[in-house]
Design a protein around this motif. Structure first.
Motif, PDB file in Angstrom:
ATOM      1  N   PRO A  78       0.811  -1.229   0.000  1.00  0.00           N
ATOM      2  CA  PRO A  78       0.000   0.000   0.000  1.00  0.00           C
ATOM      3  C   PRO A  78       0.836   1.267   0.000  1.00  0.00           C
ATOM      4  O   PRO A  78       0.389   2.309  -0.470  1.00  0.00           O
ATOM      5  CB  PRO A  78      -0.827  -0.128   1.290  1.00  0.00           C
ATOM      6  CG  PRO A  78      -0.754  -1.565   1.671  1.00  0.00           C
ATOM      7  CD  PRO A  78       0.559  -2.071   1.174  1.00  0.00           C
ATOM      8  N   SER A  79       2.052   1.190   0.551  1.00  0.00           N
ATOM      9  CA  SER A  79       2.880   2.393   0.628  1.00  0.00           C
ATOM     10  C   SER A  79       3.477   2.792  -0.703  1.00  0.00           C
ATOM     11  O   SER A  79       4.087   3.859  -0.807  1.00  0.00           O
ATOM     12  CB  SER A  79       4.006   2.178   1.649  1.00  0.00           C
ATOM     13  OG  SER A  79       4.820   1.082   1.266  1.00  0.00           O
ATOM     14  N   VAL A  93      -0.479   3.596  -3.598  1.00  0.00           N
ATOM     15  CA  VAL A  93      -1.401   4.580  -3.024  1.00  0.00           C
ATOM     16  C   VAL A  93      -0.658   5.844  -2.595  1.00  0.00           C
ATOM     17  O   VAL A  93      -1.135   6.966  -2.801  1.00  0.00           O
ATOM     18  CB  VAL A  93      -2.152   3.958  -1.839  1.00  0.00           C
ATOM     19  CG1 VAL A  93      -3.058   4.984  -1.184  1.00  0.00           C
ATOM     20  CG2 VAL A  93      -2.957   2.756  -2.314  1.00  0.00           C
ATOM     21  N   PRO A 143      -1.982   9.218  -5.233  1.00  0.00           N
ATOM     22  CA  PRO A 143      -3.193   9.219  -4.389  1.00  0.00           C
ATOM     23  C   PRO A 143      -4.453   9.683  -5.093  1.00  0.00           C
ATOM     24  O   PRO A 143      -5.548   9.529  -4.544  1.00  0.00           O
ATOM     25  CB  PRO A 143      -2.818  10.190  -3.261  1.00  0.00           C
ATOM     26  CG  PRO A 143      -1.851  11.140  -3.900  1.00  0.00           C
ATOM     27  CD  PRO A 143      -1.089  10.344  -4.918  1.00  0.00           C
ATOM     28  N   ARG A 177      -9.296   0.739  -1.116  1.00  0.00           N
ATOM     29  CA  ARG A 177      -9.119   1.587   0.068  1.00  0.00           C
ATOM     30  C   ARG A 177      -8.287   2.823  -0.242  1.00  0.00           C
ATOM     31  O   ARG A 177      -8.543   3.897   0.313  1.00  0.00           O
ATOM     32  CB  ARG A 177      -8.456   0.792   1.191  1.00  0.00           C
ATOM     33  CG  ARG A 177      -9.353  -0.262   1.820  1.00  0.00           C
ATOM     34  CD  ARG A 177      -8.750  -0.726   3.131  1.00  0.00           C
ATOM     35  NE  ARG A 177      -7.395  -1.234   2.939  1.00  0.00           N
ATOM     36  CZ  ARG A 177      -7.092  -2.508   2.757  1.00  0.00           C
ATOM     37  NH1 ARG A 177      -8.067  -3.418   2.739  1.00  0.00           N
ATOM     38  NH2 ARG A 177      -5.837  -2.892   2.609  1.00  0.00           N
ATOM     39  N   GLY A 178      -7.287   2.683  -1.091  1.00  0.00           N
ATOM     40  CA  GLY A 178      -6.396   3.813  -1.350  1.00  0.00           C
ATOM     41  C   GLY A 178      -6.874   4.777  -2.400  1.00  0.00           C
ATOM     42  O   GLY A 178      -6.495   5.945  -2.394  1.00  0.00           O
ATOM     43  N   CYS A 179      -7.703   4.318  -3.331  1.00  0.00           N
ATOM     44  CA  CYS A 179      -8.183   5.172  -4.428  1.00  0.00           C
ATOM     45  C   CYS A 179      -9.707   5.121  -4.473  1.00  0.00           C
ATOM     46  O   CYS A 179     -10.294   4.485  -5.361  1.00  0.00           O
ATOM     47  CB  CYS A 179      -7.588   4.737  -5.760  1.00  0.00           C
ATOM     48  SG  CYS A 179      -5.785   4.742  -5.816  1.00  0.00           S
TER      49      CYS A 179
END
Length: 424
Positions: free
Chosen positions: A118-119, A122, A126, A186-188
Motif C-alpha cells: 500500500p505504501s 497509493v 493518491p 481503500r487507497g483510491c
C-alpha cells in the motif's frame, strides 16, 4: 552739546569648534554627503542569494530555488506541463516526483508487486481515477523469454512453451488479485474507470463497488456468466465492456444468455455496452433492451451469437449508435424481415472489418436501422455492386451521410438518399 562717541563694535567670542566645523574647516565642501565615510551595510539574505546565483557552481551543487515554494503552489505550476513532459520532470528531484504523482489520474500497471504494497501505489499516486490492471494480471514467464506479444491494447511476455501451457497458468492466483483489489479500493476511492481480469472473487468485486462509489466505467477480461453475479453492486455504472477471450492470448467461455440476463437486471443505468467475443442469442439481447432503457450505444465485436439474435435489437428503444466490429458473420438466419421490427431512435451504424457477403443478412440489418442517419463501412469485405445497392432501404430524409473507408472492392450504385460519399 555733548559729543557723540562712536559705539565700539561688539566682538563675538569665538566658540569652540564642534565636530562638523573641525571636519570641514580645511576647505569648502559642496557635497557633504560624499565626505561622510559610511560603513558598508550588511546584505540581506535575499540579496546574498541573488548575488551568489551569479557565481558559478560545481555541477550538482546549485541551489534549488523551488524549495522556497510551497507544495500547493508548485503543484499548480507543474500541472500546466504537457503530459509528455511530466515523465522527464519526475527526474528532477524526489520532491518533484512526489508532487507530480498527485497530478497523475490514469495508470496502466505492468508489475503486480507495485500494488501489493500500500505504501507504493497509493502513496505515490493518491488521486488516480483510471487504472488498468490487465497487463499486470498475467503472470510473467520465469525466466523472461525476451519476446513481447501484443494483441490490441494488451502486451505480455509469453513463455517459451506458450502454445502448450494452459490458460489458467497465465493469470495470477485469485487470492493475489483479491488482495490487490482491496488495497486499490481503500487507497483510491475516487476511481471512475477500472480494467481487470475477472479472476477475482465475488467478495473482492463487491468490496471495490462499496469503496469506489463513483466508479462509472468497468472493463472485465476473460469474463464469464459467474463473474457477473456481483455486477449489480456497481450502482453508478454507465459504461461496461465484457471481453470473453483474446485471440492469441487466452481462450475463454465468454458470456451467454445467462450472463446477459444477469447484466440486464443488475445494470439498468447503462449508457454504453460492448460485448467482445461473447455468446448469446435473441433472449439475451431482448433482456438488455427491456431492462437497460438508457442504453444509447451498443458495440458487438467478433461475436459468437446464435442465429436470430438481431431481432432483439428492436427492444432497444433508446439505442442511437450500433457498431459491429470484426464480425465474420452478422447473423446466420435473421428471419423474415417483416417480423424484425426496427430501432426508431438509431442514428449511426458503423461496420468495421466485417464480412458482408450475405445480402440477406445485410438487408435485414438495414431494415432494422431504416431510420439511420449515418452509415460507415470501414475495411469491410464483400461489398459488391448488389450488396451496396441494399443501402437504398434507408430512404431520404433519414440517411444523411454514407462513408466508405478503405474498402477492398466497391462499385457504387446511384441513390438519391446519399448526400456525402467519400473514399479514403
Amino acid at each position: 552739546m555733548p559729543s557723540r562717541r562712536p559705539v565700539p563694535s561688539l566682538q563675538l567670542k569665538k566658540s569652540a569648534l564642534g565636530w562638523p566645523g573641525f571636519w570641514f574647516r580645511q576647505k569648502e565642501v559642496k557635497h557633504v554627503v560624499f565626505k561622510v565615510p559610511l560603513d558598508p551595510l550588511p546584505q540581506s539574505p535575499k540579496r546574498r542569494s541573488f548575488a551568489a546565483a551569479r557565481e558559478p557552481y560545481p555541477p550538482g551543487e546549485a541551489p534549488d530555488y523551488t524549495a522556497l515554494l510551497s507544495d500547493d503552489l508548485l503543484l499548480r505550476i507543474l500541472s500546466h506541463l504537457p503530459p509528455t513532459a511530466r515523465d522527464s520532470a519526475c527526474l528532477v528531484s524526489r520532491r518533484w516526483l512526489r508532487i507530480l504523482g498527485r497530478i497523475r489520474r490514469s495508470l496502466t500497471l505492468l508489475d503486480w508487486s507495485f500494488l501489493d504494497s500500500p505504501s507504493r501505489l497509493v502513496a505515490r499516486f493518491p488521486a488516480l481515477t483510471d487504472v488498468d490492471l490487465v497487463p499486470a494480471s498475467i503472470s510473467p514467464p520465469v525466466p523472461s523469454s525476451g519476446v513481447l506479444l501484443t494483441s490490441g491494447p494488451i502486451s505480455v511476455q509469453p513463455d517459451l512453451e506458450f502454445e502448450s501451457s494452459s490458460a489458467m497458468s497465465q493469470f495470477l492466483p485469485a487470492d493475489t488479485v483479491d488482495r490487490g483489489l482491496e488495497i486499490l479500493a481503500r487507497g483510491c476511492p475516487n476511481l471512475r474507470k477500472l480494467s481487470l481480469v475477472a479472476v477475482a472473487s465475488e467478495l473482492a468485486l463487491m468490496k471495490v463497488a462499496d469503496e469506489c462509489s463513483t466508479l462509472q466505467e468497468l472493463e472485465l477480461h476473460r469474463c464469464t456468466d459467474m463473474s457477473l453475479r456481483a455486477i449489480s453492486a456497481f450502482s453508478n455504472l454507465q459504461i461496461l465492456k465484457l471481453v470473453g477471450s483474446v485471440e492469441g492470448l487466452y481462450p475463454g467461455v465468454g458470456v451467454t444468455d445467462v450472463g446477459l440476463t444477469i447484466l440486464a437486471h443488475g445494470c439498468k443505468r447503462l449508457v454504453k455496452l460492448e460485448l467482445s467475443r461473447c455468446e448469446g442469442s435473441y433472449d439475451g439481447i431482448t433482456a438488455i433492451g427491456k431492462c437497460c432503457v438508457m442504453l444509447e450505444e451498443l458495440t458487438i465485436r467478433d461475436h459468437r451469437m446464435d442465429a436470430g439474435w438481431m431481432g432483439g435489437l428492436s427492444f432497444c428503444g433508446n439505442l442511437k449508435t450500433l457498431r459491429l466490429l470484426a464480425c465474420r458473420r452478422i447473423d446466420e438466419d435473421p428471419g423474415n424481415t417483416d417480423h424484425l421490427g426496427s430501432c426508431p431512435a438509431i442514428e449511426r451504424l458503423h461496420l468495421q472489418r466485417c464480412q458482408l457477403r450475405d445480402k440477406r443478412t445485410l438487408s435485414a440489418l438495414l431494415v432494422m436501422c431504416e431510420h439511420v442517419r449515418e452509415i460507415i463501412f470501414q475495411d469491410c469485405w464483400g461489398l459488391d455492386n448488389d450488396m451496396f445497392g441494399t443501402t437504398s432501404i434507408c430512404r431520404y430524409p433519414s440517411l444523411r451521410r454514407l462513408l466508405l473507408l478503405h474498402l477492398i472492392f466497391v462499385l457504387w450504385v446511384g441513390s438519391d438518399s446519399i448526400f456525402l460519399l467519400s473514399f479514403l
